[in-house]
Scaffold this active site. Structure first.
Site, PDB file in Angstrom:
ATOM      1  N   HIS B  72       0.820  -1.207   0.000  1.00 33.73           N
ATOM      2  CA  HIS B  72       0.000   0.000   0.000  1.00 33.73           C
ATOM      3  C   HIS B  72       0.859   1.264   0.000  1.00 33.73           C
ATOM      4  O   HIS B  72       0.605   2.221  -0.736  1.00 33.73           O
ATOM      5  CB  HIS B  72      -0.939  -0.032   1.206  1.00 33.73           C
ATOM      6  CG  HIS B  72      -1.628   1.265   1.475  1.00 33.73           C
ATOM      7  ND1 HIS B  72      -1.256   2.105   2.496  1.00 33.73           N
ATOM      8  CD2 HIS B  72      -2.649   1.876   0.822  1.00 33.73           C
ATOM      9  CE1 HIS B  72      -2.029   3.176   2.471  1.00 33.73           C
ATOM     10  NE2 HIS B  72      -2.886   3.070   1.469  1.00 33.73           N
ATOM     11  N   GLU B  75       2.134   1.815  -3.377  1.00 37.70           N
ATOM     12  CA  GLU B  75       1.087   2.367  -4.257  1.00 37.70           C
ATOM     13  C   GLU B  75       1.100   3.909  -4.177  1.00 37.70           C
ATOM     14  O   GLU B  75       1.019   4.604  -5.187  1.00 37.70           O
ATOM     15  CB  GLU B  75      -0.269   1.804  -3.850  1.00 37.70           C
ATOM     16  CG  GLU B  75      -1.456   2.428  -4.546  1.00 37.70           C
ATOM     17  CD  GLU B  75      -2.559   2.801  -3.578  1.00 37.70           C
ATOM     18  OE1 GLU B  75      -2.882   4.002  -3.496  1.00 37.70           O
ATOM     19  OE2 GLU B  75      -3.088   1.882  -2.894  1.00 37.70           O
ATOM     20  N   HIS B  76       1.220   4.436  -2.960  1.00 39.99           N
ATOM     21  CA  HIS B  76       1.315   5.902  -2.813  1.00 39.99           C
ATOM     22  C   HIS B  76       2.540   6.446  -3.554  1.00 39.99           C
ATOM     23  O   HIS B  76       2.474   7.493  -4.194  1.00 39.99           O
ATOM     24  CB  HIS B  76       1.449   6.265  -1.328  1.00 39.99           C
ATOM     25  CG  HIS B  76       0.143   6.317  -0.599  1.00 39.99           C
ATOM     26  ND1 HIS B  76      -0.283   7.464   0.044  1.00 39.99           N
ATOM     27  CD2 HIS B  76      -0.829   5.398  -0.411  1.00 39.99           C
ATOM     28  CE1 HIS B  76      -1.454   7.221   0.615  1.00 39.99           C
ATOM     29  NE2 HIS B  76      -1.814   5.974   0.363  1.00 39.99           N
ATOM     30  N   GLU B 152      -3.109   8.329   7.274  1.00 38.25           N
ATOM     31  CA  GLU B 152      -4.213   7.547   6.703  1.00 38.25           C
ATOM     32  C   GLU B 152      -4.625   6.442   7.677  1.00 38.25           C
ATOM     33  O   GLU B 152      -5.817   6.216   7.917  1.00 38.25           O
ATOM     34  CB  GLU B 152      -3.785   6.929   5.359  1.00 38.25           C
ATOM     35  CG  GLU B 152      -4.877   6.071   4.735  1.00 38.25           C
ATOM     36  CD  GLU B 152      -4.484   5.466   3.389  1.00 38.25           C
ATOM     37  OE1 GLU B 152      -3.393   5.767   2.875  1.00 38.25           O
ATOM     38  OE2 GLU B 152      -5.295   4.690   2.843  1.00 38.25           O
TER      39      GLU B 152
END
Lengths: 437, 446
Positions: B72, B75-76, B152
């Site tokens: 994840h 992905e950023h 997040e």
């Protein structure tokens, strides 16, 4: 990378300004023999029909002490109607695979209906029963009351909901827009069948009704269906809208102390009505400042350069009788002061200098180019047509809208920034344990 | 009012999002580029727009132990620029083309997408092809973005007791398999991820042969093929993808319980997850039977749990069951309920256990199965109204190893499920030792 969801808490969406290549959507205005009007986009590609409708008057028309009545009604229309008790209605609805939901916001009561083409007539018959002959029987009413009690209790402790309600109460003190639209435990406990009947009678009038239909249906069939589904509703006046809202000037800070790792922060003040002649320039200004996620000034500074938040957004909220401007983000408690200082700095910079030519060009290209993305499904088109009707923008609005965006100048954006962005007079609502505010 | 809110953001331990698509009359084309990149085209000519997605066969369950959250986090970082398109350029180019873009990471895949006018597809492919191989990451960018991801996690998980409980339930359900760790990663591990971790991950997983291109919208297969060959066809593979071998989950032997008490919780709730087969892991019809079981037991107002606990006994405000079947190695079957009229969580659990025992012992009636199958199949027709949803379903299905035919044939398999199949699936799955039970209770004021 999915972005901050706080804006959704207002249960209100400003009309997304979209356009599409003009030829892509043809809107017919359909008038039934009985005098009911709807906007229709006919498309027989897939075997589905989407209808959305809205009655004027939402939670703000709940009487004092009956807060949450309109919201309670959203849960009771499919709990028994016409010759069907609740279990019979529910079984029929599921058997038909129809989608039917109701929602309320401050200004209206909306319905969202979708059906498979092959079940069209039976599904519309069920919709008619729900709208015109709901029972409000005691057994389902007690069950639904339990469901609303759970959600009202959850909302009362949900930090995002708390922050947005606290902000609205600051922005609209003593005004119906500042009330809790879903009611309290006490008002939900006290709600009676008579209250629901009165709310139903007050809201469900043909005079306050707007309808849009998209999909596998022709105009003649729709005209007949309109009379059949809505024709039995009374032709009375809808509830009077609330008084024009005057948003108080800040600075004002309210903090609800809650033990959690982040602070949720909402900030803003007065906005403008959708009918304001400068709405589009203000919308473009917001896009550059904090609209649309990554790439806006606020997101560039607070998220991408400093890493202080997962997402920061701003938006215009043009209610029927009052405009609001607000932004929201979450950040570590110990960074709340630093992040808020950056936000204020960016508001000041936009008000002082306006956008650069490049920023304006990028915003215009994005807003005009992304227009078509809002029209790529029956359900989305139905939502757009309803919003355009609610805002009274005209049946040709879709074809005019890109030109309005293209015409916005640097001077207009700066003027709107000066009008709306007052860094030293913000209404700020926080839930968490913020430091440095 | 029924099923208006899913109690625990869908199921408490849902690890991936997808219901396998069934394609109805959609004319799906698929082919491979010479470098092995798979291409799927789903025409939808109703509006002049396209959805362009690139899926990578890598997700959180493919991370090394101790590096949770890396898929994840990476992905950023994919938005952080290449020599040709430095930081900010990717987003700027998408915007000036009038496009929206985003990305998402699951346990089994990572996907990037843009939605844009159909005549801008070429430009989107050029951007996506560039960052598949030419990403450049500075320490400064990595350090700042790590903070964004930590925010997040705080925002989506740490601030929300029901999400924290869901995370704990997953961790308890899986003894060894990596599905037990959260996609966003544990705070303690995410905060230690480095730029080198990201680069190693990139080199190990991002290559054309490990990617799937999905284009849905106002395009023809020939046009997509031409543009895909132009933009992706000349990318050379930097490695050869191998089988995705995760630590297998041993046969479960003991029921587990997770009890959470949190002052931020306003109302109590009950949930339970059972380890189950998935579409990919089950060669027979058990996965489809579990979909029917979820509908019979807990589908909306017609499910047994709602009728029994909410309508008849009046001890629950909501009650339902969920199964998606979309995991690569396994999935979960979940039930959840929230009490009403001051019933206790113990009352709820007893009533749920009774319903589970009843359906496992006697199975559903033939009529229940017939109606449930019809509801599932009809509900899927609505997928046709969303090109994004169609693209997502095919991308996710292929990423977990299903074939196009398997994805398209899902509703035909659902239609074949019998009452005996459902009973057998319930007996195989709804056993205490396969489960974790989660309770969330408000901390009382006194």
């Amino acid at each position: 990378m999915l972005k901050l969801a706080l804006r959704g808490l207002f249960a209100l969406v400003l009309l997304p300004l979209l356009v599409l290549p003009a030829a892509a959507v043809t809107i017919q205005e359909v008038k039934s023999p009985g005098g009911i009007t709807a906007w229709l986009v006919e498309d027989h590609t897939i075997p589905l029909i989407a209808m959305q409708f809205a009655f004027a008057g939402g939670s703000t028309s709940d009487p004092e002490g009956k807060e949450g009545a309109a919201h309670f009604l959203t849960g009771m229309l499919d709990e028994g109607a016409a010759d069907m008790d609740s279990p019979t209605f529910q079984a029929r609805r599921e058997e038909l695979a129809m989608r039917l939901s109701f929602d309320d916001d401050q200004d209206r009561f909306t319905g969202n209906f979708q059906t498979l083409s092959r079940n069209r007539d039976a599904a519309f018959a069920l919709l008619k029963a729900a709208l015109t002959a709901p029972h409000f029987d005691a057994e389902p009413m007690e069950r639904v009351r339990q469901q609303f009690l759970v959600s009202v209790r959850d909302e009362a402790k949900d930090p995002g909901t708390m922050a947005s309600r606290q902000w609205l109460a600051m922005a609209a003190p003593g005004h119906a827009y500042g009330r809790n639209p879903h009611g309290t435990e006490a008002t939900i406990q006290a709600m009676t069948t008579d209250d629901l009947r009165a709310t139903h009678q007050r809201l469900f009038t043909r005079k306050g009704l707007l309808i849009s239909v998209v999909g596998d249906m022709d105009a003649a069939t729709l005209a007949r269906t309109l009379d059949d589904v809505f024709g039995a509703l009374p032709d009375t006046d809808p509830p009077a809208p609330p008084a024009l809202l005057t948003v108080p000037e800040g600075p004002m800070l309210k903090v609800t102390d809650m033990d959690m790792p982040q602070s949720i922060i909402l900030f803003g003040g007065a906005g403008l009505l959708r009918s304001d002649k400068d709405f589009i320039p203000a919308y473009v200004m917001n896009q550059i400042l904090g609209g649309g996620g990554l790439g806006s000034r606020l997101s560039s500074v607070v998220r991408e350069k400093k890493g202080l938040t997962y997402g920061i957004d701003t938006g215009l909220l043009p209610l029927r009788r009052g405009g609001l401007f607000f932004g929201s983000f979450s950040t570590r408690n110990d960074k709340a002061g630093e992040a808020m200082a950056l936000v204020k700095q960016e508001l000041q910079r936009m008000a002082k200098d306006g956008p650069t030519a490049e920023e304006l060009e990028q915003a215009r290209t994005y807003l005009t180019g992304s227009y078509a993305l809002r029209f790529d499904s029956n359900a989305k088109i139905a939502g757009q047509l309803l919003a355009i009707q609610q805002d009274n923008l005209g049946i040709d609005y879709i074809n005019r809208r890109n030109a309005l965006v293209e015409a916005v100048t640097i001077a207009q954006v700066k003027e709107q920034a000066q009008r709306l962005l007052h860094a030293d007079k913000l209404l700020v609502s926080v839930v968490g344990k913020p430091q440095g505010l | 009012m029924t099923g208006l809110r899913l109690l625990f953001s869908a199921s408490a331990v849902s690890l991936a999002l997808t219901l396998p698509a069934q394609a109805l009359n959609v004319a799906v084309s698929d082919f491979r580029l010479a470098n092995g990149m798979e291409v799927v085209v789903i025409p939808d000519h109703r509006a002049p727009v396209v959805t362009h997605m690139v899926w990578y066969r890598v997700g959180a369950a493919d991370e090394q132990s101790g590096k949770s959250g890396l898929a994840h986090f990476f992905e950023h970082l994919m938005f952080k620029g290449t020599p040709k398109h430095p930081e900010g350029e990717f987003n700027r180019i998408v915007q000036v083309n009038g496009g929206d873009d985003n990305a998402f990471t699951g346990a089994d895949y990572t996907a990037y997408f843009q939605r844009v006018a159909a005549n801008r597809l070429d430009a989107m492919m050029a951007l996506e092809a560039d960052r598949m191989q030419n990403l450049s990451l500075s320490d400064e960018v990595v350090n700042t973005e790590r903070n964004v991801v930590l925010e997040e996690r705080r925002q989506t998980t740490e601030n929300d007791p029901s999400r924290l409980l869901a995370e704990q339930m997953s961790a308890a359900l899986y003894t060894a398999h990596p599905y037990g760790r959260p996609v966003v990663g544990w705070m303690s591990e995410v905060s230690k991820l480095t730029g080198q971790d990201a680069i190693d991950f990139y080199r190990a997983h991002y290559t054309p042969a490990n990617a799937i291109l999905v284009v849905a919208g106002d395009v023809t297969p020939d046009e997509v093929k031409r543009l895909a060959e132009k933009n992706y066809g000349n990318l050379k593979n930097t490695f050869t993808p191998t089988a995705r071998l995760r630590t297998p989950e041993p046969e479960p032997v003991a029921a587990r319980r997770v009890a959470m008490v949190d002052s931020r919780a306003a109302t109590p709730s009950f949930s339970r997850a059972y380890l189950a087969v998935s579409e990919t892991s089950d060669p027979g019809l058990q996965s489809e039977a579990l979909s029917v079981l979820a509908e019979v037991l807990g589908g909306g107002s017609q499910g047994r749990l709602y009728k029994e606990l909410v309508v008849k006994q009046k001890i629950a405000a909501q009650a339902g069951a969920w199964y998606s079947g979309s995991g690569m190695d396994s999935d979960t079957f979940a039930v959840a309920a929230a009490p009403a009229n001051n019933a206790s969580l113990t009352d709820l659990e007893k009533a749920i256990d009774a319903e589970i025992a009843r359906i496992a012992q006697d199975g559903p009636t033939a009529e229940e199965v017939e109606k449930a199958r019809q509801r599932i199949i009809d509900a899927n027709v609505y997928t046709l109204d969303s090109q994004f949803e169609l693209a997502r379903q095919f991308g996710a299905g292929l990423a977990v190893g299903l074939s196009i035919d398997a994805i398209k044939g899902w509703d035909e398999r659902i239609a074949r499920v019998t009452a005996d199949d459902v009973k057998a699936a319930a007996q195989a799955t709804l056993k205490p030792e396969r489960s974790v039970t989660g309770t969330l209770a408000p901390k009382s004021a006194n």
